[in-house]
Enzyme design. Structure first.
Site, mmCIF file in Angstrom:
data_model
loop_
_atom_site.group_PDB
_atom_site.id
_atom_site.type_symbol
_atom_site.label_atom_id
_atom_site.label_comp_id
_atom_site.label_asym_id
_atom_site.label_seq_id
_atom_site.Cartn_x
_atom_site.Cartn_y
_atom_site.Cartn_z
ATOM 1 N N HIS A 85 0.878 -1.188 0.000
ATOM 2 C CA HIS A 85 0.000 0.000 0.000
ATOM 3 C C HIS A 85 0.907 1.228 0.000
ATOM 4 C CE1 HIS A 85 -3.406 2.479 0.545
ATOM 5 N NE2 HIS A 85 -3.766 2.194 1.782
ATOM 6 N N HIS A 127 -2.476 -2.341 -9.994
ATOM 7 C CA HIS A 127 -3.497 -1.742 -9.148
ATOM 8 C C HIS A 127 -4.738 -2.605 -9.145
ATOM 9 C CE1 HIS A 127 -6.051 1.322 -7.322
ATOM 10 N NE2 HIS A 127 -4.915 1.866 -6.914
ATOM 11 N N ASP A 148 2.548 5.382 -6.872
ATOM 12 C CA ASP A 148 3.830 5.250 -6.188
ATOM 13 C C ASP A 148 5.023 5.140 -7.122
ATOM 14 O OD1 ASP A 148 2.826 5.228 -3.518
ATOM 15 O OD2 ASP A 148 2.006 3.249 -3.934
HETATM 16 C C1 LIG Z 1 -1.279 -3.286 -6.076
HETATM 17 C C2 LIG Z 1 -1.350 -4.792 -6.157
HETATM 18 C C3 LIG Z 1 -1.268 -5.384 -4.735
HETATM 19 C C4 LIG Z 1 -2.694 -5.165 -6.792
HETATM 20 O O1 LIG Z 1 -2.790 -6.499 -6.685
HETATM 21 P P1 LIG Z 1 -3.969 -7.426 -7.215
HETATM 22 O O2 LIG Z 1 -5.056 -6.677 -7.845
HETATM 23 O O3 LIG Z 1 -4.299 -8.311 -6.083
HETATM 24 O O4 LIG Z 1 -3.258 -8.187 -8.358
HETATM 25 P P2 LIG Z 1 -2.338 -9.439 -8.160
HETATM 26 O O5 LIG Z 1 -1.270 -9.155 -7.161
HETATM 27 O O6 LIG Z 1 -3.237 -10.626 -7.906
HETATM 28 O O7 LIG Z 1 -1.713 -9.569 -9.605
HETATM 29 C C5 LIG Z 1 -2.397 -10.044 -10.740
HETATM 30 C C6 LIG Z 1 -1.333 -10.531 -11.702
HETATM 31 O O8 LIG Z 1 -0.553 -9.425 -12.136
HETATM 32 C C7 LIG Z 1 0.802 -9.566 -11.710
HETATM 33 N N1 LIG Z 1 1.237 -8.297 -11.139
HETATM 34 C C8 LIG Z 1 0.493 -7.391 -10.476
HETATM 35 N N2 LIG Z 1 1.226 -6.364 -10.092
HETATM 36 C C9 LIG Z 1 2.470 -6.608 -10.547
HETATM 37 C C10 LIG Z 1 3.682 -5.904 -10.459
HETATM 38 N N3 LIG Z 1 3.740 -4.749 -9.813
HETATM 39 N N4 LIG Z 1 4.778 -6.428 -11.021
HETATM 40 C C11 LIG Z 1 4.703 -7.626 -11.663
HETATM 41 N N5 LIG Z 1 3.576 -8.332 -11.779
HETATM 42 C C12 LIG Z 1 2.480 -7.832 -11.215
HETATM 43 C C13 LIG Z 1 0.780 -10.629 -10.614
HETATM 44 O O9 LIG Z 1 1.992 -11.299 -10.493
HETATM 45 C C14 LIG Z 1 -0.349 -11.512 -11.079
HETATM 46 O O10 LIG Z 1 0.143 -12.343 -12.084
HETATM 47 P P3 LIG Z 1 -0.431 -13.843 -12.246
HETATM 48 O O11 LIG Z 1 -1.881 -13.686 -12.608
HETATM 49 O O12 LIG Z 1 0.411 -14.411 -13.331
HETATM 50 O O13 LIG Z 1 -0.240 -14.512 -10.915
HETATM 51 C C15 LIG Z 1 -0.211 -5.377 -7.028
HETATM 52 O O14 LIG Z 1 -0.311 -4.876 -8.333
HETATM 53 C C16 LIG Z 1 1.148 -5.090 -6.430
HETATM 54 O O15 LIG Z 1 1.591 -5.824 -5.563
HETATM 55 N N6 LIG Z 1 1.842 -4.012 -6.921
HETATM 56 C C17 LIG Z 1 3.117 -3.642 -6.397
HETATM 57 C C18 LIG Z 1 2.961 -2.843 -5.108
HETATM 58 C C19 LIG Z 1 2.412 -1.460 -5.353
HETATM 59 O O16 LIG Z 1 2.857 -0.735 -6.223
HETATM 60 N N7 LIG Z 1 1.446 -1.080 -4.504
HETATM 61 C C20 LIG Z 1 0.867 0.253 -4.541
HETATM 62 C C21 LIG Z 1 -0.540 0.184 -5.012
HETATM 63 S S1 LIG Z 1 -1.187 1.826 -5.242
#
Ligand SMILES: CC(C)(COP(=O)(O)OP(=O)(O)OC[C@H]1O[C@@H](n2cnc3c(N)ncnc32)[C@H](O)[C@@H]1OP(=O)(O)O)[C@@H](O)C(=O)NCCC(=O)NCCS
Length: 381
Positions: free
Chosen positions: A222, A261, A317
């Site tokens: 987050h 996201h 971010d």
């Molecule tokens: C924000 C976040 C938690 C959203 O997660 P989510 O909607 O639950 O999506 P998931 O984590 O389930 O990811 C879905 C797919 O995209 C991929 N993915 C998502 N964000 C990614 C990233 N930043 N880098 C690489 N791959 C990513 C995942 O590995 C997953 O792949 P898969 O289907 O092959 O397993 C996630 O994108 C993330 O961890 N981002 C990095 C942290 C970040 O920047 N957070 C700030 C948010 S404002």
């Protein structure tokens, strides 16, 4: 009640109603109280946006002047908290210090369930005013420096940087930083806001609820992502290293911080604005290296996800860490700065929730055993 489907992590679940903020994740649009974020970033400022969030409408000139005066008047924190901050271990993370201090604010101004909406609106204004002071005082303490008292001649954003660094920023940096605060002020049912609402829905007080929201913001998935995104950009070092770094990251399934996201399936509109600010400041600083790294990395990701039919784009971010670093801010303060902005949104949500409160209590899909036979301890293997 009708059975509803299972949505892990509440993804896509509508948990409540709100008039505060809406995101169109497909078009990449964000609105505070109906106003597009681009327009607010261009024409408004954090102070006015905070008024908008807390009171639900744009202020008149007099209302804005009074609000600004209230914010300025309330910057000081209770003496006992100032003294306690000076005793915190210096190794404490600033987010831990902040969360603790927010809870402490409720030790002197003791809330009651009978408090009126107006009382809680005033508390919200105080929280917005005091968050920068809490962050800056602890920052000075952990760096072994004297605290710098708020300066009433400076606006909200400039005063924060002044208390943090011991010198007032240029007007240009103050304006940019103010825009950053505005962009981070609100974002619907994100993890920290939802946390704040969950706690507030038990009728716990504003300080307790905002303190819980502060805790939720701490996590790297987050509010902590911008610090990690900056570390990543630095470790890549130069644009020539991006290809190799990206391939290795994808092979090892490393998540790229500052990308992806839950709601946006295109570039986050805040990231677009921040990128513009970063371009501006990087050019002025004569160093666009880190921006080039981030740009190339985003391009690589766009190519990859296009081929795979996924949507992973820069979020708020992605650029903010590099921007803050160019403003001379240490990365450990990035998440606290996020909190300095988001406290406006948290407060707005809690105030809104209390106009028609409903306890949050989802169910879980139980995957454990049932009806096991209790075995006496002497007979267990
Ligand atoms: C924000 C976040 C938690 C959203 O997660 P989510 O909607 O639950 O999506 P998931 O984590 O389930 O990811 C879905 C797919 O995209 C991929 N993915 C998502 N964000 C990614 C990233 N930043 N880098 C690489 N791959 C990513 C995942 O590995 C997953 O792949 P898969 O289907 O092959 O397993 C996630 O994108 C993330 O961890 N981002 C990095 C942290 C970040 O920047 N957070 C700030 C948010 S404002």
């Amino acid at each position: 009640m009708a059975e509803v489907s299972y949505a892990r992590g509440l993804a896509g679940v509508i948990a409540d109603e709100s008039k505060i903020c809406v995101i169109d994740g497909v078009k990449g649009e964000l609105y505070y109280m109906g106003y597009p974020i681009q327009e607010l970033a261009e024409k408004s400022n954090f102070t006015e946006a905070s008024y908008l969030l807390i009171y639900g409408k744009l202020p008149s000139k007099t209302q804005l002047e009074n609000f600004r005066a209230e914010l300025t008047k309330n910057r000081e924190i209770p003496k006992f908290i100032e003294e306690t901050i000076k005793k915190f271990p210096k190794k404490t993370h600033p987010m831990t210090a902040l969360q603790t201090c927010v809870a402490m604010l409720g030790m002197e101004d003791i809330p009651s369930e009978k408090d009126s909406r107006e009382t809680n609106q005033k508390r919200s204004v105080k929280l917005i005013a005091q968050f920068p002071t809490l962050v800056a005082y602890f920052a000075r303490h952990r760096e072994g420096k004297d605290i710098v008292k708020p300066n009433s001649d400076l606006c909200h954003a400039a005063n924060f940087l002044y208390m943090l660094n011991g010198e007032a920023p240029t007007d240009e940096i103050a304006k940019m930083f103010d825009t950053c605060l505005l962009l981070h002020a609100e974002h619907t049912f994100n993890a920290s806001t939802f946390t704040g609402r969950v706690v507030a829905a038990t009728l716990a007080d504003l300080y307790t609820s905002v303190s819980a929201a502060t805790g939720a913001l701490f996590g790297p998935l987050h509010g902590g992502a911008n610090e990690k995104a900056l570390e990543m950009a630095k470790s890549i070092g130069s644009v020539d290293n991006v290809d190799k770094w990206f391939d290795e990251a994808m092979a090892s399934k490393t998540k790229i911080m500052g990308m992806g996201h839950r709601v946006y399936k295109t570039i986050d509109p805040r990231a677009k604005i921040l990128k513009g600010l970063l371009l501006d400041l990087s050019k002025k600083a004569g160093n666009t290296n880190q921006l080039e790294v981030l740009d190339k990395l985003a391009e690589k990701m766009a190519e990859k996800v296009k081929a795979e039919g996924k949507e992973i784009w820069p979020n708020v971010d992605y650029f903010s860490g590099t921007l803050y670093e160019l403003m001379g801010i240490d990365s450990i303060y990035f998440t606290p700065i996020f909190a300095v902005a988001r406290v406006a949104g948290w407060s707005a949500h809690i105030l809104e929730l209390w106009t028609d409160n409903k306890l949050y209590r989802p169910k879980c899909l139980y995957t454990g055993d049932i009806d096991l036979k209790y075995v006496d301890i002497a007979d267990r293997a």
